[in-house]
Design a protein around this motif. Structure first.
Motif, mmCIF file in Angstrom:
data_model
loop_
_atom_site.group_PDB
_atom_site.id
_atom_site.type_symbol
_atom_site.label_atom_id
_atom_site.label_comp_id
_atom_site.label_asym_id
_atom_site.label_seq_id
_atom_site.Cartn_x
_atom_site.Cartn_y
_atom_site.Cartn_z
ATOM 1 N N ASP A 172 0.909 -1.088 -0.138
ATOM 2 C CA ASP A 172 -0.030 -0.030 0.082
ATOM 3 C C ASP A 172 0.947 1.285 0.184
ATOM 4 O O ASP A 172 1.477 1.621 1.021
ATOM 5 C CB ASP A 172 -0.820 -0.046 1.239
ATOM 6 N N ASN A 173 0.906 1.843 -1.028
ATOM 7 C CA ASN A 173 1.664 3.208 -1.256
ATOM 8 C C ASN A 173 0.663 4.399 -1.418
ATOM 9 O O ASN A 173 1.164 5.511 -1.747
ATOM 10 C CB ASN A 173 2.685 3.278 -2.198
ATOM 11 N N ASP A 251 5.785 -1.142 8.416
ATOM 12 C CA ASP A 251 6.646 -0.379 7.812
ATOM 13 C C ASP A 251 7.421 -1.379 6.593
ATOM 14 O O ASP A 251 8.165 -2.143 6.704
ATOM 15 C CB ASP A 251 7.586 0.159 8.553
ATOM 16 N N GLY A 252 7.131 -1.052 5.353
ATOM 17 C CA GLY A 252 7.550 -2.231 4.038
ATOM 18 C C GLY A 252 8.755 -1.484 4.020
ATOM 19 O O GLY A 252 9.369 -2.153 2.823
ATOM 20 N N HIS A 253 9.566 -0.705 4.408
ATOM 21 C CA HIS A 253 10.980 -0.410 4.338
ATOM 22 C C HIS A 253 11.855 -0.795 5.116
ATOM 23 O O HIS A 253 13.115 -0.658 5.137
ATOM 24 C CB HIS A 253 11.213 1.009 3.780
ATOM 25 N N ASN A 254 11.158 -1.452 6.542
ATOM 26 C CA ASN A 254 12.142 -2.082 7.607
ATOM 27 C C ASN A 254 12.360 -3.649 7.287
ATOM 28 O O ASN A 254 11.234 -4.472 7.757
ATOM 29 C CB ASN A 254 11.194 -1.757 8.796
ATOM 30 N N HIS A 277 3.128 -0.755 4.369
ATOM 31 C CA HIS A 277 3.077 0.542 3.852
ATOM 32 C C HIS A 277 4.481 0.942 3.160
ATOM 33 O O HIS A 277 5.437 0.803 3.788
ATOM 34 C CB HIS A 277 2.972 1.706 4.923
ATOM 35 N N THR A 278 4.396 1.348 1.929
ATOM 36 C CA THR A 278 5.678 1.716 1.284
ATOM 37 C C THR A 278 5.515 2.989 0.571
ATOM 38 O O THR A 278 4.406 3.713 0.729
ATOM 39 C CB THR A 278 6.035 0.836 0.317
#
Ligand SMILES: Cc1ncc(C[n+]2csc(CCOP(=O)(O)OP(=O)(O)O)c2C)c(N)n1
Length: 629
Positions: A172-173, A251-254, A277-278
């Motif tokens: 989901d961005n 958190d899709g960047h972790n 979430h990205t």
């Protein structure tokens, strides 16, 4: 460089967890560099770098399967599965595809390109593994944009039945190509911004404890209230209600967190949605700032983010965009619909000028068409602007809801013909066939941008369905002086010759002009006709030309089967016109990616190939005349 040591799937597992952030940096840098050179889908790819690393770290490919929805975000996956060195051929003829391809790698579990297929395909892979006794984890990665497509819901509805592991990652961005639209997008935003359910739940419990308990009815109403509150604030209740477990949002960047979550959900024995979430364009400032521009981009300068070649031409889409705006000004009943592509289809200006007459329905082509049918039935004049290949989705709606009721819906069929680098999923080579077979439907193709304008005007005057197809790229502006009014089912003679008549569909007029010139150099004075109408086509013209021509050449950028040429051939045969037919179209094949000129050459649809074949046919016919027995 860590990336250099990753030569094939599984190599990533030799890295320590601490090294993975550095790997993400290297992947990003590489993707930015290669996309800046060759163009491609940058912003979506940058958004899933960490997710891809985590998936590759946790899964065992190719036994485990990842289905990338749309597939435009699979660059990091390709790099980590031994295709890094192919990136200099990205999206070029015979080179690396910009989308997953099972023929390219065993690690590409399923071909994608059109949106919202990943959950269906994923369930299929899960069932195949079950029935064939294989152990494999199946993961479908679907964006919030792709989740607006109806197929995704049909699949979720089915997924609830599964009693095996199936991981759906909701990436989901908050963006489709433009901002995501609609109720689902709002729902996901609410999840993002809601206070954590657990905090709220404890608050709720505390308050409930303070209430004096008086009888069963109060208890019941309290429990109902609890359910109501839960419905409102538990993230993912939508999925939970379908019997699909939901976890997140994360958190899709972790990377570390993602690895932990994925390792856990892998053990789960039911379908599960992992919501992450990205940030689209993450790690490259221009793409973060302008994610729509960097969704799909031509080669650009990395420092500035500015495209290397300035767009100095008017595209067919621009011509459509300009005309529809003018027509809408004159007629308040004109409304415009896009399926998540206001920029791509040229409706952005329409949207800002006439916000209440513009509808972005999300990636929902089927709905777009039936919605238009409803509006037409209600007295409006809808134009549905969708790319040719995405119209394929809405075939039954075109048949059942529009044509059957003979409703005045205008289909603006953009990107018709060879589109080039996006390849076989995106080539618009079937529309003349699928629109052209339908009762009540009129199909037109303009030779130049002026004719596109005239056809659009004409289409809104017809009280029935009309499809106008035009290609990607620069709009042809030649032959401006040929601007006779559009007449129903009538073609346009560009120049009169004899013996050979070339009948070109739409933009193929440019190629046909070249062919005519090359034939002239070889002593033939061919007639050149702009077909204008593919359905109904101009039979009177064919009857007349048959009197002094013995070869009819048709040229179209569509599949041969059921296209213009085949229908003309059938007519010529049934009417016994006694003319030799040569149909230039795409043979029974899907057309891979590459630059348009190479692809046309490969398909024999370039002027020299066409001329050569006509000259050979002329020689053969001459020989037959000389040796009749
Ligand atoms: C059926 C269909 N319609 C339209 C498109 C064009 N398209 C490609 S990507 C995209 C947006 C996808 O958004 P999302 O799933 O959120 O992925 P993101 O790019 O944001 O990562 C669209 C509309 C498509 N590929 N398929």
């Amino acid at each position: 460089m860590l990336l250099e040591n990753i030569k094939s799937t599984g190599d990533i597992k030799k890295l320590s967890l601490d090294q993975l952030d550095k790997l993400a940096d290297e992947l990003r840098e590489f993707i930015i560099e290669k996309t800046s050179e060759h163009g491609g889908h940058l912003a979506s790819n940058l958004g899933v770098v960490e997710l891809t690393i985590a998936l590759h770290y946790v899964l065992d490919l190719p036994e485990d399967k990842i289905v990338w929805d749309v597939g435009h975000q699979s660059y990091a996956h390709k790099i980590l599965t031994g295709r890094m060195n192919d990136f200099d051929t990205l999206r070029q003829y015979k080179g690396l595809s910009g989308f997953p391809k099972t023929r390219e790698s065993k690690c590409d579990a399923f071909n994608t390109g059109h949106s919202s297929t990943s959950i269906s395909a994923g369930i299929g892979l899960v069932e195949a593994a079950r029935l064939l006794g294989r152990k494999s984890t199946v993961v479908s990665v679907i964006g919030d944009g792709a989740l607006s497509g109806g197929m995704a819901y049909e699949a979720l509805n089915n997924a609830s039945k599964l009693d095996r592991n199936f991981i759906i990652i909701l990436n989901d961005n908050n963006m489709s190509i433009s901002e995501s639209t609609g109720g689902l997008s709002k729902y996901l935003t609410d999840i993002r911004t809601a206070p954590k359910y657990n905090d709220l739940k404890s608050e709720v419990t505390k308050s409930l404890k303070k209430l004096p308990v008086v009888g069963d009815s109060i208890k019941e109403s309290i429990s109902r209230t609890k359910m109501g509150i839960k419905q409102l604030v538990v993230p993912g209740m939508f999925f939970e209600n379908l019997d699909i477990t939901y976890v997140g949002p994360y958190d899709g960047h972790n990377i570390q967190k993602l690895i932990k979550v994925l390792s856990e959900v892998k053990k789960f024995n039911k379908p599960i949605v992992v919501h992450i979430h990205t940030k689209k364009g993450c790690g490259y400032e221009p793409a973060e700032k302008y994610p729509t521009r960097f969704h799909g981009i031509e080669p650009f300068d990395i420092k500035t983010g500015i495209p290397i070649k300035k767009k100095e031409f008017i595209s067919w889409t621009d011509a459509f965009s300009h005309t529809i705006l003018n027509l809408a000004e004159a007629d308040k009943r004109i409304v415009a619909i896009t399926a998540a592509m206001p920029e791509g289809t040229g409706l952005k200006k329409f949207a800002t000028t006439y916000p209440d007459r513009f509808f972005d329905v999300g990636i929902a082509e089927e709905h777009a068409v039936t919605f238009a049918a409803g509006m037409a039935q209600g007295g409006l004049k809808p134009v549905v602007a969708i790319y040719s290949s995405f119209f394929q989705r809405a075939y039954d709606q075109i048949v059942h809801d529009v044509c059957l009721q003979n409703l005045p819906v205008v289909f603006a069929v953009d990107r018709a013909g060879i589109v080039g680098r996006d390849g076989e999923t995106h080539q618009g080579i079937f529309d003349l066939t699928f629109f052209g077979t339908l009762p009540n439907m009129t199909v037109m193709a303009p030779k130049n941008k002026y004719e596109l304008r005239n056809m659009l005007k004409y289409a809104f005057r017809l009280n029935s369905p009309v499809a106008i197809r035009y290609p990607r790229g620069t709009a042809y502006s030649g032959l401006k002086e040929y601007d006779s009014p559009i007449e129903y089912g009538k073609s346009e003679i560009i120049c009169e010759g004899r013996d050979i008549a070339i009948i070109a569909v739409g933009n193929m007029i440019e190629t046909a002009l070249e062919v005519r010139e090359q034939l002239r150099e070889n002593g033939f004075e061919a007639t050149l006709v702009n077909a204008r109408f593919v359905k109904p086509f101009d039979t009177q013209m064919l009857d007349r030309l048959s009197l002094n021509h013995h070869i009819f050449v048709t040229i179209e950028e569509n599949i041969l089967a059921g296209g213009f040429g085949e229908r003309v051939t059938e007519y010529v045969s049934q009417k016994h016109l006694g003319v030799n037919m040569m149909n230039f179209a795409i043979e029974d094949t899907f057309v891979e990616h590459g630059d348009v000129n190479s692809l046309r050459r490969m398909l024999g649809l370039d002027a020299p190939s066409i001329t050569q074949r006509i000259l050979s046919e002329c020689a053969r016919l001459d020989e037959d005349m000389d040796n009749p027995f």
